[in-house]
Design a protein around this motif. Structure first.
Motif, mmCIF file in Angstrom:
data_model
loop_
_atom_site.group_PDB
_atom_site.id
_atom_site.type_symbol
_atom_site.label_atom_id
_atom_site.label_comp_id
_atom_site.label_asym_id
_atom_site.label_seq_id
_atom_site.Cartn_x
_atom_site.Cartn_y
_atom_site.Cartn_z
ATOM 1 N N ARG A 17 77.032 -2.193 47.415
ATOM 2 C CA ARG A 17 75.992 -2.912 46.989
ATOM 3 C C ARG A 17 74.487 -2.116 47.253
ATOM 4 N N ASN A 18 74.509 -1.484 47.831
ATOM 5 C CA ASN A 18 73.436 -0.635 48.226
ATOM 6 C C ASN A 18 73.312 0.483 47.071
ATOM 7 N N LEU A 19 74.455 1.119 46.883
ATOM 8 C CA LEU A 19 74.581 2.144 45.641
ATOM 9 C C LEU A 19 74.480 1.479 44.309
ATOM 10 N N LEU A 20 75.088 0.412 43.945
ATOM 11 C CA LEU A 20 74.935 -0.116 42.786
ATOM 12 C C LEU A 20 73.469 -0.594 42.409
ATOM 13 N N GLY A 24 69.583 0.080 39.554
ATOM 14 C CA GLY A 24 68.879 -0.696 38.622
ATOM 15 C C GLY A 24 69.565 -1.822 37.669
ATOM 16 N N GLY A 25 69.220 -2.760 37.106
ATOM 17 C CA GLY A 25 69.466 -3.697 36.315
ATOM 18 C C GLY A 25 69.912 -4.973 37.266
ATOM 19 N N LEU A 26 70.498 -4.906 38.471
ATOM 20 C CA LEU A 26 71.002 -6.157 39.162
ATOM 21 C C LEU A 26 69.889 -6.895 39.804
ATOM 22 N N ASP A 27 69.943 -8.149 39.497
ATOM 23 C CA ASP A 27 69.161 -9.012 40.126
ATOM 24 C C ASP A 27 69.612 -9.718 41.216
ATOM 25 N N PRO A 230 79.243 2.265 36.844
ATOM 26 C CA PRO A 230 78.089 1.924 37.998
ATOM 27 C C PRO A 230 76.808 1.549 37.616
ATOM 28 N N ASP A 231 76.474 2.082 36.202
ATOM 29 C CA ASP A 231 75.097 1.901 35.689
ATOM 30 C C ASP A 231 75.239 0.852 34.674
ATOM 31 N N LEU A 232 76.449 0.086 34.371
ATOM 32 C CA LEU A 232 76.582 -1.139 33.534
ATOM 33 C C LEU A 232 75.325 -2.038 33.627
ATOM 34 N N ALA A 233 75.146 -2.634 34.632
ATOM 35 C CA ALA A 233 73.751 -3.497 34.724
ATOM 36 C C ALA A 233 72.724 -2.653 33.732
ATOM 37 N N ARG A 234 72.159 -1.598 34.354
ATOM 38 C CA ARG A 234 71.113 -1.140 33.922
ATOM 39 C C ARG A 234 71.126 -0.676 32.426
ATOM 40 N N ALA A 255 77.680 13.065 41.949
ATOM 41 C CA ALA A 255 76.529 12.978 43.039
ATOM 42 C C ALA A 255 76.888 11.650 43.795
ATOM 43 N N LEU A 256 77.001 10.542 43.142
ATOM 44 C CA LEU A 256 77.084 9.334 43.564
ATOM 45 C C LEU A 256 78.429 9.088 44.555
ATOM 46 N N LEU A 257 79.564 9.713 44.209
ATOM 47 C CA LEU A 257 80.589 9.754 44.987
ATOM 48 C C LEU A 257 80.305 10.462 46.407
ATOM 49 N N LEU A 258 79.904 11.546 46.254
ATOM 50 C CA LEU A 258 79.556 12.222 47.512
ATOM 51 C C LEU A 258 78.484 11.341 48.399
ATOM 52 N N ASP A 259 77.680 10.974 47.794
ATOM 53 C CA ASP A 259 76.580 9.990 48.749
ATOM 54 C C ASP A 259 77.261 8.778 49.164
#
Length: 326
Positions: A17-20, A24-27, A230-234, A255-259
């Motif tokens: 949840r934190n990552l997604l 941006g884009g999620l409300d 992962p950026d679908l909402a944005r 980069a996201l995978l590593l984080d």
């Protein structure tokens, strides 16, 4: 338009949840379900699935998180809802949508849709147990075997005082097989005065547009599509605002995978630390073929010191590819 991240048991936890939400884009987000049987659960159970309760009920980027309850008896559901409210939840969601056989056999999820009167009693009990200003939302499918009781369930939920209704536009029998029958969401809009949120088969900006047109729902719930992209909402939000943005590249994803991997290390036993990463790669390979290759490279690895170098090498490789292309 609002975009809501659907709960997915064992897949979308607080780390995801934190990552997604950081993209941006999620409300709003909804937690994995908390199974309610016949007793009041201790606070630690809710905080384990929703650690955001210790941070004002929001993710690190400020997106509200609702706590989802699953159970078949009104009284325990109400008692535990009151406990969740006391812990500071920003909303409570009731799960009548889970199609899993183990859940249904335990009197939870979509099997309750066979009894609209019980659906109503559960929602009424939860609504009365929590402060009037606290949202009580409900997630359903079109039905169990078929949608014959769909209207009865929708009207029961509306009359019970729910704040919103999210509809996964398939029956339990349909599972996750396409298509999603978004037109049923449009029917629910006619029967209710509360917001209706459409869910199911939203994988792209084009899907979101068609879903909104057919369902007549301005608000959408994203599940597997948000894990595959992962950026679908944005992308959906920016397209709706007529301000399109570029999709994430594979370099961005690595980069996201590593984080993500580093963020999950402390939450899992050393023997299982790679499982969330591998699970996410299975979803990502739908849109990123490189994810399938990376998955094959690490699927048998179990320890941090074995997995982490592969992620760093993939990130370095993707950066080199980007520079070469430039």
């Amino acid at each position: 338009m609002r975009l809501i991240l659907a709960p997915m048991e064992g897949v979308i936890d607080h780390t995801m949840r934190n990552l997604l939400t950081s993209l941006g884009g999620l409300d709003r987000c909804v937690t994995e379900f908390v199974r309610i049987n016949d007793r009041l659960l201790p606070s630690r159970v809710f905080k384990r699935l929703c650690p955001e309760l210790d941070s004002g009920g929001r993710t690190a980027t400020g997106v509200p998180v609702y706590v989802q309850l699953l159970g078949g008896r009104p009284e325990p559901m109400a008692e535990n809802a009151a406990r969740v409210a006391e812990l500071g939840a920003l909303g409570i969601d009731i799960n009548f949508g889970c199609p899993a056989k183990t859940v249904n056999r335990s009197d939870g999820g979509s099997i309750i849709l066979r009894e609209p009167e019980r659906v109503q009693r559960i929602v009424e009990a939860v609504r009365k147990a929590v402060p009037s200003e606290l949202p009580v939302t409900v997630k359903i499918r079109l039905g169990y075997e078929d949608p014959l009781l769909f209207k009865d369930n929708v009207q029961a939920i509306g009359s019970a005082g729910a704040s919103e209704l999210a509809i996964h536009a398939r029956t339990k029998k349909d599972g996750y097989r396409p298509p999603a029958y978004w037109d049923h969401c449009a029917l629910a809009q006619e029967w209710l005065s509360i917001p209706v949120i459409a869910n199911g088969e939203i994988w792209s900006v084009e899907d979101a547009k068609r879903c909104r047109e057919i369902s007549r729902c301005p608000d959408l719930m994203l599940g597997r599509g948000a894990l595959c992209r992962p950026d679908l909402a944005r992308l959906i939000a920016s397209a709706s605002a007529d301000q399109p943005v570029n999709p994430l590249s594979w370099q961005d994803i690595t980069a996201l995978l590593l984080d993500f991997f580093e963020a999950t290390i402390e939450n899992y036993d050393a023997h299982y630390v790679g499982n969330p990463l591998k699970q996410w790669l299975v979803y990502l390979r739908t849109y990123y073929p490189q994810a399938a290759v990376l998955f094959e490279n690490i699927k048998r690895l179990r320890h941090v010191d074995d997995i982490q170098p592969h992620l760093q090498q993939e990130l370095d490789r993707s950066r080199c590819s980007t520079l070469s292309a430039a």
